[in-house]
Design a protein around this motif. Structure first.
Motif, short mmCIF file in Angstrom:
data_model
loop_
_atom_site.label_atom_id
_atom_site.label_comp_id
_atom_site.label_asym_id
_atom_site.label_seq_id
_atom_site.Cartn_x
_atom_site.Cartn_y
_atom_site.Cartn_z
N TRP A 39 -25.99 -25.50 34.87
CA TRP A 39 -27.23 -25.49 34.11
C TRP A 39 -27.81 -26.90 34.13
CZ3 TRP A 39 -29.08 -20.92 32.96
CH2 TRP A 39 -28.21 -19.85 32.78
N ARG A 40 -29.11 -27.00 34.31
CA ARG A 40 -29.75 -28.30 34.41
C ARG A 40 -30.98 -28.38 33.52
NH1 ARG A 40 -30.50 -29.96 40.35
NH2 ARG A 40 -30.64 -31.95 39.31
N ALA A 41 -31.25 -29.57 33.00
CA ALA A 41 -32.43 -29.81 32.18
C ALA A 41 -33.66 -29.92 33.08
CB ALA A 41 -32.26 -31.09 31.38
N ASP A 44 -34.15 -33.28 34.88
CA ASP A 44 -33.31 -33.47 36.07
C ASP A 44 -33.89 -32.73 37.27
OD1 ASP A 44 -31.60 -34.90 34.44
OD2 ASP A 44 -30.29 -33.17 34.06
N ILE A 45 -34.38 -31.53 37.01
CA ILE A 45 -34.99 -30.74 38.09
C ILE A 45 -36.24 -31.43 38.60
CG2 ILE A 45 -36.07 -28.53 38.64
CD1 ILE A 45 -34.17 -27.29 36.51
N ALA A 46 -37.06 -31.96 37.69
CA ALA A 46 -38.28 -32.68 38.08
C ALA A 46 -37.95 -33.89 38.93
CB ALA A 46 -39.07 -33.09 36.84
N HIS A 47 -36.90 -34.61 38.56
CA HIS A 47 -36.49 -35.79 39.32
C HIS A 47 -36.04 -35.41 40.73
CE1 HIS A 47 -33.73 -39.04 40.59
NE2 HIS A 47 -34.68 -39.80 40.06
N GLN A 55 -45.66 -30.30 36.02
CA GLN A 55 -45.63 -29.42 37.19
C GLN A 55 -44.34 -28.62 37.21
OE1 GLN A 55 -45.98 -32.41 40.21
NE2 GLN A 55 -48.20 -32.24 40.35
N THR A 56 -43.25 -29.28 36.89
CA THR A 56 -41.94 -28.61 36.89
C THR A 56 -41.87 -27.55 35.81
OG1 THR A 56 -40.96 -30.66 37.70
CG2 THR A 56 -39.46 -29.01 36.80
N ILE A 57 -42.34 -27.87 34.61
CA ILE A 57 -42.32 -26.90 33.51
C ILE A 57 -43.16 -25.67 33.87
CG2 ILE A 57 -43.15 -26.52 31.15
CD1 ILE A 57 -40.49 -27.89 31.25
N PHE A 58 -44.33 -25.89 34.45
CA PHE A 58 -45.19 -24.78 34.84
C PHE A 58 -44.48 -23.88 35.84
CE2 PHE A 58 -48.45 -22.95 37.62
CZ PHE A 58 -49.23 -22.30 36.68
N ALA A 59 -43.83 -24.50 36.83
CA ALA A 59 -43.10 -23.73 37.85
C ALA A 59 -41.90 -23.01 37.25
CB ALA A 59 -42.67 -24.65 38.98
N LEU A 60 -41.17 -23.67 36.34
CA LEU A 60 -40.01 -23.05 35.73
C LEU A 60 -40.40 -21.81 34.93
CD1 LEU A 60 -38.04 -26.19 34.52
CD2 LEU A 60 -37.28 -24.54 36.23
N LYS A 75 -36.68 -24.11 23.76
CA LYS A 75 -37.51 -25.29 23.61
C LYS A 75 -36.85 -26.55 24.18
CE LYS A 75 -41.34 -26.33 20.97
NZ LYS A 75 -42.39 -25.73 20.30
N PHE A 76 -36.44 -27.48 23.35
CA PHE A 76 -35.94 -28.77 23.82
C PHE A 76 -34.52 -28.71 24.37
CE2 PHE A 76 -39.10 -29.81 20.51
CZ PHE A 76 -40.05 -30.37 21.34
N THR A 77 -33.77 -27.67 24.02
CA THR A 77 -32.40 -27.56 24.50
C THR A 77 -32.27 -26.62 25.69
OG1 THR A 77 -31.91 -25.76 22.97
CG2 THR A 77 -31.47 -28.01 22.20
N ALA A 78 -33.38 -26.21 26.26
CA ALA A 78 -33.36 -25.26 27.37
C ALA A 78 -32.70 -25.86 28.61
CB ALA A 78 -34.77 -24.80 27.72
#
Length: 106
Positions: A39-41, A44-47, A55-60, A75-78
């Motif tokens: 599981w990744r935050a 981390d995925i954006a990086h 952009q990453t949140i929209f795609a996720l 929310k913040f712990t996703a």
């Protein structure tokens, strides 16, 4: 004599380019998530995807709504990961809740 109307529509072209960008954002984020085994935050995925956080949140969210990736937490712990990752409940309440909601295979 009337001037000839141009078929070029800058607004329509911009919309098409935005759609292509969104699809490529999704494909990039999906490739990063499928390659991971944990599981990744979102940060981390954006990086790793070399995209901005929005952009990453929209795609996720788009990928999650299309049932292509899994999410745990709110929310913040996703945390995000591929569909095959096993979710271990923190306590018995979460286990019962998942059982009643039908997310555990019997």
């Amino acid at each position: 004599m009337r001037a000839r109307q141009s078929r070029y529509n800058p607004e329509k072209r911009e919309q098409q380019q935005n759609r292509k960008r969104e699809q490529s954002y999704r494909a990039t984020v999906l490739a990063v998530i499928v390659a991971s085994t944990t599981w990744r935050a979102a940060r981390d995925i954006a990086h790793d995807a070399k995209l901005t956080y929005p952009q990453t949140i929209f795609a996720l969210f788009a990928l999650h709504n299309n049932a292509q990736i899994a999410r745990t937490g709110h929310k913040f712990t996703a945390r995000w990961g591929p569909l095959g990752l096993d979710v271990k409940p923190d306590n018995n309440f979460q286990l019962l809740e998942r059982l009643f909601n039908g997310t555990i295979k019997r």
